[in-house]
Motif scaffolding. Structure first.
Motif, PDB file in Angstrom:
ATOM      1  N   PHE A   1       0.859  -1.177   0.000  1.00 33.57           N
ATOM      2  CA  PHE A   1       0.000   0.000   0.000  1.00 33.57           C
ATOM      3  C   PHE A   1       0.896   1.228   0.000  1.00 33.57           C
ATOM      4  N   SER A   2       0.462   2.292  -0.671  1.00 34.44           N
ATOM      5  CA  SER A   2       1.271   3.500  -0.719  1.00 34.44           C
ATOM      6  C   SER A   2       0.389   4.675  -1.120  1.00 34.44           C
ATOM      7  N   GLY A   3       0.951   5.887  -0.987  1.00 34.48           N
ATOM      8  CA  GLY A   3       0.262   7.077  -1.443  1.00 34.48           C
ATOM      9  C   GLY A   3      -0.725   7.633  -0.437  1.00 34.48           C
ATOM     10  N   SER A   4      -1.770   8.244  -0.947  1.00 34.63           N
ATOM     11  CA  SER A   4      -2.754   8.958  -0.130  1.00 34.63           C
ATOM     12  C   SER A   4      -3.926   8.050   0.212  1.00 34.63           C
TER      13      SER A   4
ATOM     14  N   PHE B   1       8.729  -4.181   4.417  1.00 39.10           N
ATOM     15  CA  PHE B   1       7.737  -3.869   5.443  1.00 39.10           C
ATOM     16  C   PHE B   1       7.133  -2.506   5.131  1.00 39.10           C
ATOM     17  N   CYS B   2       5.818  -2.445   4.960  1.00 35.47           N
ATOM     18  CA  CYS B   2       5.125  -1.251   4.481  1.00 35.47           C
ATOM     19  C   CYS B   2       4.955  -0.246   5.618  1.00 35.47           C
ATOM     20  N   GLN B   3       5.603   0.911   5.479  1.00 40.33           N
ATOM     21  CA  GLN B   3       5.537   1.930   6.518  1.00 40.33           C
ATOM     22  C   GLN B   3       4.718   3.120   6.036  1.00 40.33           C
ATOM     23  N   LEU B   4       3.668   3.425   6.786  1.00 36.22           N
ATOM     24  CA  LEU B   4       2.747   4.507   6.465  1.00 36.22           C
ATOM     25  C   LEU B   4       2.715   5.502   7.614  1.00 36.22           C
ATOM     26  N   SER B   5       2.681   6.775   7.268  1.00 36.74           N
ATOM     27  CA  SER B   5       2.555   7.817   8.281  1.00 36.74           C
ATOM     28  C   SER B   5       1.132   7.848   8.822  1.00 36.74           C
ATOM     29  N   GLY B   6       1.024   8.197  10.090  1.00 40.55           N
ATOM     30  CA  GLY B   6      -0.284   8.458  10.682  1.00 40.55           C
ATOM     31  C   GLY B   6      -0.463   9.918  11.042  1.00 40.55           C
ATOM     32  N   ASP B   7       0.470  10.767  10.581  1.00 43.25           N
ATOM     33  CA  ASP B   7       0.456  12.200  10.894  1.00 43.25           C
ATOM     34  C   ASP B   7       0.653  12.984   9.609  1.00 43.25           C
ATOM     35  N   ASP B   8      -0.409  13.594   9.102  1.00 43.08           N
ATOM     36  CA  ASP B   8      -0.284  14.368   7.867  1.00 43.08           C
ATOM     37  C   ASP B   8       0.853  15.388   7.904  1.00 43.08           C
TER      38      ASP B   8
ATOM     39  N   GLN C   1       9.114   5.956   4.651  1.00 40.70           N
ATOM     40  CA  GLN C   1       7.680   5.721   4.553  1.00 40.70           C
ATOM     41  C   GLN C   1       7.241   5.827   3.093  1.00 40.70           C
ATOM     42  N   VAL C   2       6.090   5.210   2.779  1.00 40.18           N
ATOM     43  CA  VAL C   2       5.649   5.169   1.385  1.00 40.18           C
ATOM     44  C   VAL C   2       4.243   5.727   1.197  1.00 40.18           C
ATOM     45  N   GLY C   3       3.683   6.306   2.240  1.00 36.78           N
ATOM     46  CA  GLY C   3       2.344   6.865   2.132  1.00 36.78           C
ATOM     47  C   GLY C   3       1.852   7.303   3.487  1.00 36.78           C
ATOM     48  N   CYS C   4       0.578   7.680   3.522  1.00 32.95           N
ATOM     49  CA  CYS C   4      -0.026   8.197   4.755  1.00 32.95           C
ATOM     50  C   CYS C   4      -1.477   7.761   4.830  1.00 32.95           C
ATOM     51  N   ILE C   5      -1.872   7.223   5.983  1.00 32.96           N
ATOM     52  CA  ILE C   5      -3.292   7.039   6.288  1.00 32.96           C
ATOM     53  C   ILE C   5      -3.741   8.360   6.897  1.00 32.96           C
ATOM     54  N   SER C   6      -4.488   9.105   6.128  1.00 33.60           N
ATOM     55  CA  SER C   6      -4.619  10.552   6.262  1.00 33.60           C
ATOM     56  C   SER C   6      -5.997  10.994   6.727  1.00 33.60           C
ATOM     57  N   VAL C   7      -6.011  12.002   7.586  1.00 31.45           N
ATOM     58  CA  VAL C   7      -7.250  12.706   7.913  1.00 31.45           C
ATOM     59  C   VAL C   7      -7.551  13.750   6.844  1.00 31.45           C
ATOM     60  N   THR C   8      -6.530  14.500   6.449  1.00 31.19           N
ATOM     61  CA  THR C   8      -6.726  15.608   5.517  1.00 31.19           C
ATOM     62  C   THR C   8      -7.268  15.153   4.175  1.00 31.19           C
ATOM     63  N   ALA C   9      -6.917  13.936   3.755  1.00 33.31           N
ATOM     64  CA  ALA C   9      -7.390  13.445   2.459  1.00 33.31           C
ATOM     65  C   ALA C   9      -8.900  13.317   2.401  1.00 33.31           C
ATOM     66  N   ASN C  10      -9.582  13.249   3.546  1.00 29.69           N
ATOM     67  CA  ASN C  10     -11.044  13.299   3.531  1.00 29.69           C
ATOM     68  C   ASN C  10     -11.544  14.543   2.832  1.00 29.69           C
TER      69      ASN C  10
ATOM     70  N   HIS D   1       1.379  13.217  -2.447  1.00 24.75           N
ATOM     71  CA  HIS D   1       2.002  11.909  -2.269  1.00 24.75           C
ATOM     72  C   HIS D   1       2.605  11.389  -3.563  1.00 24.75           C
ATOM     73  N   SER D   2       1.984  11.696  -4.680  1.00 22.30           N
ATOM     74  CA  SER D   2       2.571  11.302  -5.962  1.00 22.30           C
ATOM     75  C   SER D   2       3.915  11.982  -6.171  1.00 22.30           C
ATOM     76  N   ALA D   3       3.989  13.261  -5.797  1.00 21.38           N
ATOM     77  CA  ALA D   3       5.262  13.979  -5.926  1.00 21.38           C
ATOM     78  C   ALA D   3       6.326  13.355  -5.027  1.00 21.38           C
ATOM     79  N   CYS D   4       5.941  13.010  -3.815  1.00 19.94           N
ATOM     80  CA  CYS D   4       6.893  12.371  -2.898  1.00 19.94           C
ATOM     81  C   CYS D   4       7.385  11.049  -3.457  1.00 19.94           C
ATOM     82  N   LEU D   5       6.475  10.237  -3.933  1.00 18.96           N
ATOM     83  CA  LEU D   5       6.861   8.923  -4.449  1.00 18.96           C
ATOM     84  C   LEU D   5       7.741   9.042  -5.688  1.00 18.96           C
ATOM     85  N   ALA D   6       7.555  10.128  -6.450  1.00 18.40           N
ATOM     86  CA  ALA D   6       8.376  10.355  -7.635  1.00 18.40           C
ATOM     87  C   ALA D   6       9.714  11.012  -7.306  1.00 18.40           C
ATOM     88  N   GLY D   7       9.909  11.373  -6.036  1.00 22.95           N
ATOM     89  CA  GLY D   7      11.144  12.039  -5.646  1.00 22.95           C
ATOM     90  C   GLY D   7      11.198  13.502  -6.031  1.00 22.95           C
ATOM     91  N   ASP D   8      10.060  14.092  -6.377  1.00 22.89           N
ATOM     92  CA  ASP D   8       9.995  15.510  -6.751  1.00 22.89           C
ATOM     93  C   ASP D   8       9.725  16.324  -5.488  1.00 22.89           C
TER      94      ASP D   8
END
Length: 293
Positions: free
Chosen positions: A2-5, A182-189, A200-209, A219-226
């Motif tokens: 799992f990754s991204g937003s 091991f899939c690491q996701l942020s819990g803090d936007d 980390q490779v993504g975030c389980i996000s409140v703000t994305a609501n 998150h796409s920019a982060c994953l692309a290294g931009d």
């Protein structure tokens, strides 16, 4: 895996009951705007105020509406191991892709107790487990050595973690101990940008609501290294990250959604009260800053 937003979805209410039509629209809106997976009945979904039938109904509706377009990772945690296993088994039967399992709250298990709890779940249900460490809510802190022990003991079953400890060095400890897979996701936007640098490779996000497209782009920019683009987007989103916790969550998030859509209410369940005037002002300013209102 799992990754991204990945939004930790609110549970819409209307007249005190689960508002299924609004939830179905929310799921579609999230997917249409780039969310890469969905987490129903987590903390933001007010799972603590849902009875078991409601809890399972929200999972069912989310999986039905997602219809395989993105993975669904329901919250299945409990401070009772048997209840957590029951939620996992129901989620698996309904077609979930994994389970998000918070560290048991209130009873404050030891690290040995955490290992026994999560091991029991991994050994008795083959639904992949994403651990969820949020000591600010549970009081129990799942230490890095505990996470590594669980990941090594149950490969393929305990597959990742949502970490909301606020301690970014743990990402390195997990990575070096449990391995890069091991899939690491942020819990803090607000910390997600820094988390990418550590692994980390993504975030389980409140703000994305509230801002799914903007979060997905970030998150796409982060994953692309931009990271120039990621910093730009992060600074635009940052006031909203903060505003959504200007009062007890998820009341500001639900208020924000009610400002954006006429099909969803700001209703919460007690003991979560409607957000304060000050929180509403902060949310309104953040929404305006993003051009959402």
């Amino acid at each position: 895996m799992f990754s991204g937003s990945i939004p930790a979805l609110v549970t819409p209410f209307r007249d005190g009951a689960f508002d299924e039509p609004a939830f179905r629209r929310l799921v579609d809106w999230q997917i249409d705007n780039g969310s890469t997976a969905l987490v129903p009945v987590g903390t933001t979904g007010e799972s603590a105020t849902l009875d078991n039938d409601e809890h399972h109904d929200v999972i069912k509706v989310c999986i039905e509406q997602a219809a395989g377009r993105v993975p669904v990772i329901p919250g299945c945690g409990s401070n009772d191991t048997r209840t957590a296993l029951w939620h996992m088994n129901v989620a698996k039967e309904l077609g979930a892709d994994a389970a998000l399992l918070v560290a048991p709250y209130y009873n404050r298990p030891s690290q040995a107790g955490l290992i026994a709890h999560f091991s029991y779940l991994a050994e008795n249900c083959d639904l992949p487990i994403i651990l969820y460490n949020v000591p600010g809510r549970t009081v129990t802190d799942m230490l890095p050595e505990t996470v590594v022990t669980l990941a090594r003991r149950h490969p393929g079953r305990i597959v990742g973690i949502k970490d909301a400890s606020g301690d970014l060095q743990r990402i390195v400890q997990h990575r070096t101990g449990a391995g890069e897979g091991f899939c690491q996701l942020s819990g803090d936007d607000p910390l997600a940008l820094g988390g990418y640098a550590f692994g980390q490779v993504g975030c389980i996000s409140v703000t994305a609501n509230v801002a799914p497209r903007q979060c997905a782009d970030f998150h796409s920019a982060c994953l692309a290294g931009d990271y120039d683009r990621a910093r730009e987007l992060n600074e635009k989103l940052f006031p909203l990250h903060k505003a959504l916790f200007a009062d007890a969550s998820p009341s500001p998030t639900k208020y924000a959604l009610s400002r954006l859509h006429d099909w969803i209410t700001a209703d919460t369940r007690l003991p979560i009260a409607p957000c304060s005037d000050a929180a509403r002002e902060a949310v309104d300013a953040a929404l305006a800053g993003l051009g959402l209102v």
